[in-house]
Write a protein that holds these residues in place. Structure first.
Motif, PDB file in Angstrom:
ATOM      1  N   GLY A  91       0.783  -1.225   0.000  1.00 23.84           N
ATOM      2  CA  GLY A  91       0.000   0.000   0.000  1.00 23.84           C
ATOM      3  C   GLY A  91       0.815   1.274   0.000  1.00 23.84           C
ATOM      4  N   LYS A  92       2.144   1.134  -0.044  1.00 18.34           N
ATOM      5  CA  LYS A  92       3.019   2.308   0.012  1.00 18.34           C
ATOM      6  C   LYS A  92       3.476   2.713  -1.398  1.00 18.34           C
ATOM      7  CE  LYS A  92       3.453   2.655   4.565  1.00 18.34           C
ATOM      8  NZ  LYS A  92       3.303   1.324   5.100  1.00 18.34           N
ATOM      9  N   ARG A  93       3.586   4.026  -1.594  1.00 23.33           N
ATOM     10  CA  ARG A  93       4.196   4.539  -2.823  1.00 23.33           C
ATOM     11  C   ARG A  93       5.715   4.519  -2.612  1.00 23.33           C
ATOM     12  NH1 ARG A  93       2.331  10.362  -3.136  1.00 23.33           N
ATOM     13  NH2 ARG A  93       2.720  10.078  -0.913  1.00 23.33           N
ATOM     14  N   VAL A  94       6.402   3.711  -3.418  1.00 23.15           N
ATOM     15  CA  VAL A  94       7.858   3.591  -3.271  1.00 23.15           C
ATOM     16  C   VAL A  94       8.510   4.403  -4.391  1.00 23.15           C
ATOM     17  CG1 VAL A  94       9.812   2.033  -3.071  1.00 23.15           C
ATOM     18  CG2 VAL A  94       7.542   1.293  -2.287  1.00 23.15           C
ATOM     19  N   LEU A  95       9.028   5.552  -4.019  1.00 20.89           N
ATOM     20  CA  LEU A  95       9.682   6.458  -4.972  1.00 20.89           C
ATOM     21  C   LEU A  95      11.057   5.866  -5.289  1.00 20.89           C
ATOM     22  CD1 LEU A  95       9.254   9.208  -6.382  1.00 20.89           C
ATOM     23  CD2 LEU A  95      10.375  10.288  -4.426  1.00 20.89           C
TER      24      LEU A  95
ATOM     25  N   VAL B   8       4.928   1.525  -7.364  1.00 21.62           N
ATOM     26  CA  VAL B   8       6.225   2.030  -7.809  1.00 21.62           C
ATOM     27  C   VAL B   8       6.082   3.359  -8.544  1.00 21.62           C
ATOM     28  CG1 VAL B   8       8.289   1.531  -9.167  1.00 21.62           C
ATOM     29  CG2 VAL B   8       7.067  -0.339  -8.032  1.00 21.62           C
ATOM     30  N   VAL B   9       6.821   4.366  -8.082  1.00 23.40           N
ATOM     31  CA  VAL B   9       6.911   5.649  -8.783  1.00 23.40           C
ATOM     32  C   VAL B   9       8.376   5.787  -9.202  1.00 23.40           C
ATOM     33  CG1 VAL B   9       6.615   8.143  -8.641  1.00 23.40           C
ATOM     34  CG2 VAL B   9       5.080   6.623  -7.345  1.00 23.40           C
ATOM     35  N   LEU B  10       8.628   5.663 -10.499  1.00 21.40           N
ATOM     36  CA  LEU B  10       9.995   5.665 -11.009  1.00 21.40           C
ATOM     37  C   LEU B  10      10.495   7.075 -11.315  1.00 21.40           C
ATOM     38  CD1 LEU B  10       9.827   2.685 -13.556  1.00 21.40           C
ATOM     39  CD2 LEU B  10      10.908   2.670 -11.300  1.00 21.40           C
ATOM     40  N   LEU B  11      11.694   7.379 -10.801  1.00 23.97           N
ATOM     41  CA  LEU B  11      12.395   8.619 -11.129  1.00 23.97           C
ATOM     42  C   LEU B  11      13.635   8.243 -11.930  1.00 23.97           C
ATOM     43  CD1 LEU B  11      12.441  10.528  -7.706  1.00 23.97           C
ATOM     44  CD2 LEU B  11      10.845  10.847  -9.612  1.00 23.97           C
ATOM     45  N   ALA B  12      13.909   8.969 -12.998  1.00 21.00           N
ATOM     46  CA  ALA B  12      15.085   8.680 -13.817  1.00 21.00           C
ATOM     47  C   ALA B  12      15.442   9.893 -14.658  1.00 21.00           C
ATOM     48  CB  ALA B  12      14.816   7.475 -14.722  1.00 21.00           C
ATOM     49  N   HIS B  13      16.700   9.899 -15.125  1.00 19.89           N
ATOM     50  CA  HIS B  13      17.121  10.934 -16.068  1.00 19.89           C
ATOM     51  C   HIS B  13      17.354  10.275 -17.420  1.00 19.89           C
ATOM     52  CE1 HIS B  13      21.078   9.229 -15.067  1.00 19.89           C
ATOM     53  NE2 HIS B  13      21.490   9.715 -16.236  1.00 19.89           N
TER      54      HIS B  13
ATOM     55  N   ALA C 265      13.503  19.107  -4.256  1.00 18.91           N
ATOM     56  CA  ALA C 265      13.631  17.768  -3.671  1.00 18.91           C
ATOM     57  C   ALA C 265      12.465  17.458  -2.744  1.00 18.91           C
ATOM     58  CB  ALA C 265      14.956  17.662  -2.913  1.00 18.91           C
ATOM     59  N   GLU C 266      12.048  18.448  -1.951  1.00 14.80           N
ATOM     60  CA  GLU C 266      10.932  18.248  -1.024  1.00 14.80           C
ATOM     61  C   GLU C 266       9.639  17.981  -1.779  1.00 14.80           C
ATOM     62  OE1 GLU C 266       8.960  20.337   2.940  1.00 14.80           O
ATOM     63  OE2 GLU C 266      10.389  21.460   1.708  1.00 14.80           O
ATOM     64  N   LYS C 267       9.420  18.725  -2.864  1.00 10.46           N
ATOM     65  CA  LYS C 267       8.210  18.516  -3.671  1.00 10.46           C
ATOM     66  C   LYS C 267       8.230  17.131  -4.327  1.00 10.46           C
ATOM     67  CE  LYS C 267       6.580  21.940  -6.158  1.00 10.46           C
ATOM     68  NZ  LYS C 267       6.502  23.055  -7.120  1.00 10.46           N
ATOM     69  N   MET C 268       9.403  16.723  -4.808  1.00 11.09           N
ATOM     70  CA  MET C 268       9.522  15.410  -5.434  1.00 11.09           C
ATOM     71  C   MET C 268       9.293  14.301  -4.406  1.00 11.09           C
ATOM     72  SD  MET C 268      12.746  13.894  -7.624  1.00 11.09           S
ATOM     73  CE  MET C 268      12.907  15.391  -8.588  1.00 11.09           C
ATOM     74  N   ALA C 269       9.757  14.524  -3.188  1.00 11.16           N
ATOM     75  CA  ALA C 269       9.600  13.522  -2.134  1.00 11.16           C
ATOM     76  C   ALA C 269       8.130  13.247  -1.833  1.00 11.16           C
ATOM     77  CB  ALA C 269      10.316  13.979  -0.867  1.00 11.16           C
ATOM     78  N   ALA C 270       7.266  14.214  -2.116  1.00  5.26           N
ATOM     79  CA  ALA C 270       5.830  14.038  -1.861  1.00  5.26           C
ATOM     80  C   ALA C 270       5.208  12.997  -2.786  1.00  5.26           C
ATOM     81  CB  ALA C 270       5.109  15.379  -2.011  1.00  5.26           C
ATOM     82  N   PHE C 271       5.955  12.568  -3.813  1.00  9.67           N
ATOM     83  CA  PHE C 271       5.445  11.542  -4.725  1.00  9.67           C
ATOM     84  C   PHE C 271       5.499  10.146  -4.099  1.00  9.67           C
ATOM     85  CE2 PHE C 271       7.025  14.167  -8.635  1.00  9.67           C
ATOM     86  CZ  PHE C 271       5.964  15.041  -8.474  1.00  9.67           C
TER      87      PHE C 271
ATOM     88  N   GLU D 207      -1.225  13.981  -7.812  1.00  4.96           N
ATOM     89  CA  GLU D 207      -2.499  13.253  -7.746  1.00  4.96           C
ATOM     90  C   GLU D 207      -2.410  11.900  -8.439  1.00  4.96           C
ATOM     91  OE1 GLU D 207      -5.245  13.814  -5.951  1.00  4.96           O
ATOM     92  OE2 GLU D 207      -3.931  15.359  -5.095  1.00  4.96           O
ATOM     93  N   GLN D 208      -1.621  11.844  -9.539  1.00  2.00           N
ATOM     94  CA  GLN D 208      -1.453  10.560 -10.226  1.00  2.00           C
ATOM     95  C   GLN D 208      -0.766   9.544  -9.304  1.00  2.00           C
ATOM     96  OE1 GLN D 208       0.395  12.323 -13.903  1.00  2.00           O
ATOM     97  NE2 GLN D 208      -0.864  10.798 -14.928  1.00  2.00           N
ATOM     98  N   THR D 209       0.203   9.998  -8.533  1.00  3.46           N
ATOM     99  CA  THR D 209       0.882   9.077  -7.614  1.00  3.46           C
ATOM    100  C   THR D 209      -0.076   8.605  -6.533  1.00  3.46           C
ATOM    101  OG1 THR D 209       1.723  10.753  -6.050  1.00  3.46           O
ATOM    102  CG2 THR D 209       3.068  10.304  -8.011  1.00  3.46           C
TER     103      THR D 209
END
Length: 399
Positions: free
Chosen positions: A13-17, A54-59, A131-137, A101-103
């Motif tokens: 049930g957790k969003r894992v960034l 899963v919320v994927l972050l990548a460059h 970084a703080e805003k991204m962490a909210a995902f 909201e999508q996350t």
């Protein structure tokens, strides 16, 4: 081990960034080498199997803080979906509130890919607000991108300041392999360091000398060490302005009881091209009009003997100009020998760096090495003894 792994958290049930490295080569819209995608599959599948979201972050590439359509991660969705075995959602919207909201709308087991982090200036600047805003995902942060751990970016370092954090399975494997090879190795420890120039490996050699028992030096940089001892290397690649530096390294190794293993014979040629006529001679007998392009058979025999007595091997760089036969012979022979020892359980072998991976793949030895890192710069900086911001952030996050 001073950082947490996925085992430390209940993911249901957790969003894992999850920070990953999917900066893969592409041609005509198709992924041409999916190695980096393949290596993150275990982490992603484990999170989804445990009910995580899963919320994927990548460059991808170097957009330098701007929205560059041809560098959008949208083009990777088909390849990711194929390797993960399920559909991957993508955030087409550039509005922060919409992405957030999508996350939050994700269901257990879902995967969402966020757009290229480097489209935003706050990423490479490691802007605290960004970084703080991204962490909210996410609810938990998982870094599975060791290859980007040497960058103090918002998605690799900043986010870890705001969420419970851990290493993904790929990051865990990289760190454990490197710790076993250098932090707490079984001796004798041998480092094989090759490549074109000593100047690019000064920090590496300086860090390795106190930690290893022997350093095998190959490639063009070996010519500089030979020249530092008064040996004529003909027209070979050689940094003549670094001869004093090479002599200092030789002295430091001697004082530290670390043996430097240099070529005793070499393969030379008048020209560097496929099928060129090659001649083998003693290391101190290179013809004035020729260049050294590989280590010779006696040198290979010496290297094999060193490996036979070793318990741990760290490999970075080729022994010769492996890209063009016949100057791949020494690299191939040493690599295959190290691979055979590793397969037999007699040697822990850890290798990394762009040319190294290419050389080991070309030789056919890669599959039997204990661990091969695709991290490039991060692997080299770790060997140089530098603190990697992405790793340090995970250590700090635990406390």
């Amino acid at each position: 081990m001073s950082w947490k792994t996925l085992d430390a958290f209940d993911l249901a049930g957790k969003r894992v960034l999850t920070r990953v490295d999917i900066n893969v080569p592409m041609s005509d819209g198709k992924v041409t080498d999916a190695t980096r995608i393949e290596r993150i599959v275990p982490t992603v599948k484990e999170i989804t199997a445990k009910g995580g979201r899963v919320v994927l972050l990548a460059h991808f590439g170097r957009p330098k803080g701007e929205n560059v359509p041809e560098l959008s991660l949208a083009q990777l969705v088909p390849a990711l979906s194929e390797h993960f075995g399920q559909p991957v959602q993508f955030t087409h919207d550039d509005t922060y509130a919409v992405v957030l909201e999508q996350t939050k709308a994700l269901k257990d087991g879902d995967i969402l890919l966020v757009e290229n982090t480097r489209f935003y200036p706050g990423e490479t600047a490691n802007d605290p607000e960004f970084a703080e805003k991204m962490a909210a995902f996410g609810d938990i942060y998982c870094n599975d991108a060791f290859s980007a751990a040497h960058r103090a970016h918002a998605s690799t370092e900043g986010v870890a300041r705001h969420l419970p954090s851990c290493a993904g399975r790929l990051m865990q494997a990289e760190l454990e392999a490197l710790e076993n090879a250098l932090s707490k190795p079984q001796h004798p420890v041998v480092a094989l360091v090759g490549g074109a120039k000593v100047s690019t490996k000064l920090d590496l050699l300086g860090n390795l000398i106190p930690k290893v028992d022997q350093i095998i030096i190959g490639g063009g940089m070996a010519n500089t060490f030979l020249a530092a001892q008064g040996i004529n290397v003909g027209k070979s690649l050689c940094e003549h302005d670094l001869l004093d530096t090479a002599r200092k390294i030789i002295a430091k190794a001697k004082a530290g009881n670390c043996e430097l293993v240099l070529p005793v014979d070499v393969v030379t040629s008048l020209e560097f091209k496929a099928g060129a006529t090659a001649t083998t001679c003693a290391a101190d007998a290179c013809p004035a009009d020729q260049m050294i392009l590989d280590a010779g058979p006696q040198s290979v025999a010496r290297i094999k003997a060193v490996l036979d007595a070793a318990k741990t091997l760290v490999w970075n760089g080729p022994l010769g100009a492996f890209e063009i036969p016949p100057f791949n012979a020494a690299t191939d022979a040493a690599a295959l020998h190290a691979a055979a020892l590793s397969k037999a359980g007699r040697l822990l072998s850890v290798a990394g760096g762009g040319d190294t991976v290419a050389a080991l793949n070309s030789s056919g030895a890669a599959d039997d090495f204990s661990y091969i890192s695709t991290a490039g710069g991060a692997f080299l900086e770790w060997l140089e003894g530098k603190t990697l911001p992405g790793v340090a952030a995970l250590v700090a996050a635990k406390s």
